[in-house]
Design a protein around this motif. Structure first.
Motif, PDB file in Angstrom:
ATOM      1  N   LYS A  26       8.371   2.657   0.894  1.00 11.68           N
ATOM      2  CA  LYS A  26       8.862   3.845   0.178  1.00 11.68           C
ATOM      3  C   LYS A  26       9.865   3.431  -0.897  1.00 11.68           C
TER       4      LYS A  26
ATOM      5  N   ARG B 239       2.410   1.554  -3.462  1.00 12.34           N
ATOM      6  CA  ARG B 239       1.450   2.006  -4.479  1.00 12.34           C
ATOM      7  C   ARG B 239       1.209   3.519  -4.370  1.00 12.34           C
ATOM      8  N   THR B 240       1.106   3.990  -3.137  1.00 10.16           N
ATOM      9  CA  THR B 240       0.877   5.424  -2.937  1.00 10.16           C
ATOM     10  C   THR B 240       2.089   6.228  -3.416  1.00 10.16           C
TER      11      THR B 240
ATOM     12  N   ALA C 149       0.842  -1.209   0.000  1.00 10.63           N
ATOM     13  CA  ALA C 149       0.000   0.000   0.000  1.00 10.63           C
ATOM     14  C   ALA C 149       0.873   1.253   0.000  1.00 10.63           C
ATOM     15  N   ILE C 150       1.932   1.239   0.794  1.00 10.38           N
ATOM     16  CA  ILE C 150       2.845   2.391   0.827  1.00 10.38           C
ATOM     17  C   ILE C 150       3.500   2.549  -0.546  1.00 10.38           C
TER      18      ILE C 150
END
Lengths: 312, 290
Positions: free
Chosen positions: A138, A12-13, A9-10
């Motif tokens: 990240k 993808r963001t 999720a990190i």
């Protein structure tokens, strides 16, 4: 499994941000393309002149005979010989593309400071993710971005050269030349991008604002590349764009029979590595291991820093 | 549920933000009130596992937040709205909330969608959910902040100055929302606006200069000031310095004050029903005098 989903999720963001805050990506892509196009102009012009050799005249047939070659033999060798020269001529353009791409990971140094600057960092730290998950996400997000842009630029590079060669020389890229550049991108370009990205992202941990992180990020990125070029330097110099062990290893393996032909007929371009010290797969493996160990070390250090400074 | 004992926090060598705080916080809605710089945010951040205390113990739902494992366990059940809320301007509210939901461990797609729809509805942002956050007003951003805190069905909700910057209508709406949440989980509301506490909390602590000055229910604090709150009307005469002025109105016959303390016998002082704000101010005044 939950942790993996959180890391993804990190990532993808982060990937989303890279394109939504698109200016740096666009600028760097354009810089890369301009550099490589500029570098390509010269060799492609020379290649154009060289290609006229493909047209057989009675004088040429006579000259080839003096080297003990028939026109038929020459036409068989021509394609391979041409691809060698193509590879030698476009090396610098390839290097140009990857050096330009390395500005992306340097820009990545703003990734973590951006969270602090926007004030989201505190919020993220109240979720069950650990500092490890955060850094890994990240890093992964930025790597996916860089690899995607690298792949697009490489595809453009191939498309342009193929187009130029085909339309102006009526001569397309050979499979061996394409394969060489693809292998080079995987074995040399990709590790270089991963290294630069890791250094870029992780250096950002020490800064609170994006502005304050840019210059140190560039310095660290530059220093990491110089360090790379020194620690993994090729055993022999004098080949355009051959920066390191991996490139030298591939070039060495690319040493085709066509080059023997080229040296016999006295062409200007030669990537004959006969007599040079050789690089084995073991040395290459050591290079990758050293890189992985270094990235892990920097990662562990920044993780500890986050834990100490931010209780994350 | 939350036990805090002898908690201290010192920034650097000189700034003592918390000085031996002892608190027990149970279920329901708990108010933490105090002036700016009292140590409220520090206390909240320690409870949320964001800050390490200098000394003392904090146990949340039986987990020691000073240990790595305890901190993680607390964060699994925590909803937190920081005082200075930051959002990614490049994301839409829906994308941001989905991101937070995933980080909170709501990995099941169906469950995540359900929670997102419910919270967006709850904070009244369903219609604007796909708009980038950079286009949101301050109040809307605050509502996104509340929504993200509610995701993951928290057992503990910590909200730090949630009403600052909100218009009266939004403040009321938020207070009601928090009161609804307090039925399902423990809500800790930190604020310097006494009205927010008086309207919603059944239990509170007043904190100042890193110390707990009062711990109990609002009515006890109000009782402490009963008989000390007056209205006084003057024609320009100065008020005694011993009186704390709560409010001032300019009226036709002079100036009317609401004061706390013991007015001079000659003054036309009328006793009035005390409020929580009076109790709070009286406590602060007492502390200042001491």
């Amino acid at each position: 499994m939950k942790t993996v989903r959180q890391v993804l999720a990190i990532a993808r963001t982060e990937f989303r941000f890279a394109f939504r805050r698109g200016a740096p990506v666009a600028v760097i892509t354009i810089i890369g393309l301009l550099i490589s196009a500029g570098i390509l102009v010269g060799p492609l012009t020379e290649l154009s002149a060289w290609a006229t050799n493909a047209i057989m005249t009675p004088e040429k047939i006579e000259k080839l005979a003096s080297f003990g070659l028939t026109a038929a033999e020459w036409s068989i060798y021509f394609r391979d010989g041409f691809s060698d020269i193509f590879v030698a001529s476009t090396m610098l353009a390839w290097v140009g593309i990857f050096l330009a791409l390395l500005f992306l990971p340097i820009a990545a140094s703003t990734s973590i400071p951006a969270d602090r600057q926007f004030g989201v960092s505190e919020l993220l730290r109240t979720t069950p993710i650990t500092g490890f998950d955060y850094l890994a996400g990240k890093l992964l997000g930025m790597l996916i971005t860089v690899i995607l842009i690298g792949a697009i630029m490489l595809a453009l590079f191939f498309a342009v050269t193929e187009l130029v060669l085909f339309s102006s020389l009526h001569y397309g890229l050979s499979a061996s030349a394409s394969l060489f550049l693809i292998k080079l991108s995987f074995l040399d370009g990709l590790p270089m991008l991963i290294w630069g990205t890791a250094v870029g992202v992780l250096v950002g941990v020490f800064f609170r604002t994006r502005r304050s992180a840019i210059f140190p990020g560039m310095l660290a990125g530059g220093a990491s590349l110089v360090g790379w070029a020194y620690a993994f330097r090729a055993p022999a110099q004098g080949f355009p764009g051959v920066l390191d062990l991996a490139y030298f290893y591939l070039l060495q393996n690319y040493h085709s029979s066509a080059m023997v032909l080229q040296s016999r007929i006295g062409f200007h371009y030669s990537i004959d590595l006969a007599g040079m010290p050789s690089v084995g797969i073991g040395q290459l493996a050591m290079m990758y291991l050293a890189l992985i160990a270094l990235i892990a070390l920097i990662f562990a250090f920044t993780r500890l820093w986050l834990q100490w400074k931010e209780n994350f | 549920m939350i036990t805090i004992s002898q908690l201290t926090k010192t920034y650097g060598k000189k700034v003592q933000a918390l000085r031996g705080v002892d608190l027990e916080i149970g279920a329901g809605m708990f108010g933490l009130v105090g002036p700016n710089g009292a140590g409220k945010t520090t206390l909240m951040r320690i409870m949320a596992g964001l800050l390490r205390p200098t000394s003392g113990k904090v146990s949340v739902l039986g987990n020691d937040v000073t240990t790595g494992r305890g901190k993680k366990a607390v964060k699994e059940v925590l909803g937190y709205l920081p005082q200075e809320l930051g959002l990614y301007p490049d994301l839409s509210a829906l994308e941001f909330l989905e991101y937070v939901a995933l980080l909170k461990g709501v990995t099941d797609k169906v469950e995540r969608k359900k929670q997102l729809d419910e919270t967006l509805e709850l904070v009244g942002l369903t219609q604007d959910a796909r708009r980038r956050l950079r286009t949101y007003s301050g109040g809307m951003k605050r509502r996104v902040g509340i929504a993200q805190a509610l995701l993951g069905q928290p057992q503990l909700l910590i909200v730090d100055e949630p009403t600052s910057g909100l218009d009266p209508e939004e403040r009321v709406r938020l207070r009601n929302l928090l009161a609804e949440m307090a039925v399902r989980c423990t809500v800790i509301l930190s604020t310097h606006i006494v009205e927010d506490i008086s309207q919603s909390c059944s239990d509170l602590a007043v904190i100042n200069a890193g110390k707990v000055l009062f711990r109990g229910d609002p009515s006890t604090l109000i009782e402490q000031v009963r008989g000390k709150v007056w209205t006084l009307t003057t024609n320009g005469e100065k008020l005694s310095q011993e009186l704390a002025v709560v409010s001032t109105w300019h009226i036709k016959d002079g100036t009317q004050y609401r004061v706390i303390g013991t007015p001079h016998p000659s003054a036309a002082a009328i006793p009035v029903e005390p409020s929580l704000e009076d109790g709070y101010l009286w406590l602060m005044q007492k502390k200042q005098d001491a």
